[in-house]
Write an enzyme that holds these catalytic residues in place. Sequence first.
Site, PDB file in Angstrom:
ATOM      1  N   PHE A 106      39.449  31.990  39.338  1.00  0.00           N
ATOM      2  CA  PHE A 106      39.131  33.160  38.530  1.00  0.00           C
ATOM      3  C   PHE A 106      40.316  33.624  37.689  1.00  0.00           C
ATOM      4  CE2 PHE A 106      41.108  35.358  42.119  1.00  0.00           C
ATOM      5  CZ  PHE A 106      41.696  36.475  41.544  1.00  0.00           C
ATOM      6  N   LYS A 107      41.524  33.289  38.105  1.00  0.00           N
ATOM      7  CA  LYS A 107      42.705  33.791  37.421  1.00  0.00           C
ATOM      8  C   LYS A 107      42.930  33.136  36.065  1.00  0.00           C
ATOM      9  CE  LYS A 107      44.474  35.107  41.875  1.00  0.00           C
ATOM     10  NZ  LYS A 107      45.436  34.964  42.957  1.00  0.00           N
ATOM     11  N   ASP A 108      42.130  32.113  35.743  1.00  0.00           N
ATOM     12  CA  ASP A 108      42.208  31.528  34.409  1.00  0.00           C
ATOM     13  C   ASP A 108      41.953  32.588  33.333  1.00  0.00           C
ATOM     14  OD1 ASP A 108      42.862  28.829  34.905  1.00  0.00           O
ATOM     15  OD2 ASP A 108      40.798  28.384  35.463  1.00  0.00           O
ATOM     16  N   THR A 139      47.042  31.926  41.541  1.00  0.00           N
ATOM     17  CA  THR A 139      47.682  32.570  40.397  1.00  0.00           C
ATOM     18  C   THR A 139      48.666  31.621  39.713  1.00  0.00           C
ATOM     19  OG1 THR A 139      47.489  34.775  41.356  1.00  0.00           O
ATOM     20  CG2 THR A 139      49.135  34.491  39.657  1.00  0.00           C
TER      21      THR A 139
END
Length: 429
Positions: A106-108, A139
Amino acid sequence: MKYYSLNNNSHKVNFQKAVVEGLAPDRGLYFPETITPLPDSFFANIEKLTHEEIAYEAIKQFVGDEIPETELKRIITETLCFDFPCVQVEDNVFSLELFHGPTMAFKDVGARFMSRCLGYFNRNDDKHVTVLVATSGDTGGAVASGFLSIKGVEVIILYPSGKVSDIQERQLTTLGRNIKALQVDGVFDDCQDMVKKAFLDESLKHKNLTSANSINIARWLPQMFYIFFAYQQLKKHNKPIILSCPSGNFGNICAGIMAKKMGLPIAHFVASTNTNDTVPRFLEEGIYDPKPSVATISNAMDVGNPSNFIRIQELYHNNLSEFEKDFSSYSFTDAETEITIKDIYNKTKYIAEPHGAVGYLGLKKEMAKQPNSVGVFLETAHPIKFLDTVEPLLNLKLPIPTQIESVLGKEKVSTRIKNYEEFKSFLMQ
């Protein structure tokens, strides 16, 4: 838009300075001075909008006029270059898959948005910025990918030795160029403490340090985007929506609550944690008592003192009774997580990874209290990133996605450090 320090409300800066500084000089997190709800017509017609249109409306008030509309829309388009599907797992339960990006986590989203904001701010400047990031798992890889070859930016990633998966480590140690990795003897909280200490070190001011952790507003605020996308997909069910976030540093759930304050009709949030249970204990006992993090199979959530929880408290003006109307938090063990991964697969053939499984557990616990609801849990990373856990549990072999295959044959390069003095020495070189 102005941002103030949560340690000193009178210290205010604009969006650019908040992004470039990362953390206020008094070590406080930056927080927006105002939050303006979006018009009812936006939510009434959200099904007709593209992801880019939704994201632009969500973020524009926080950027203001510091990035022109055309440039901000370009940044958003480059950020949202993949899908965010809500996949039905069982009746009224959906998985919001956030792992379809370049590093399958999700950190993309936040990393790509922040890197492009910094790139815009540095467009006519020869001054270099050093981005520091502490990672408990995903991350580091997302930041490494998002900032790779960005003009005027050097990235230094700190990760706890032996406490990230092999694939996660490869994603942050194999890219080279402007990306450097430091392997820390310790846990994630040690890495995070070093980053925060560096910001306060006067002798490092010339390095122009900033952070790419979710303490940085440009990393944190874009995480609202996919909460809006989840609502867009689930609105048709005409039921109260419960959203469960597997929570480590509490950036995702904090961004979700921001979206709610802007009018997004999410009925209830669940912060689902592993045995690092600082927030569940706070809700039970009323005392915020962080403890050193412990290692679990859901390693990206191994955070003993979640940075973004202070932002959540600010969103509710430190009113615990108001906060608890919208928010629950539950803690689960590795054993419970492993059982759940197997149960989900045996019942539905859906493959959950350890973080998503914790999110599922918290969601089911809350839905038992609110049965006439539809629930969504966040699958924050692809199961392949945790194959050492998932494959033996499910007795299967996961296919290697293209994004992961590209780093498997590369040499891991990192520097090992033990303490802040060694970290500072590395920075000064």
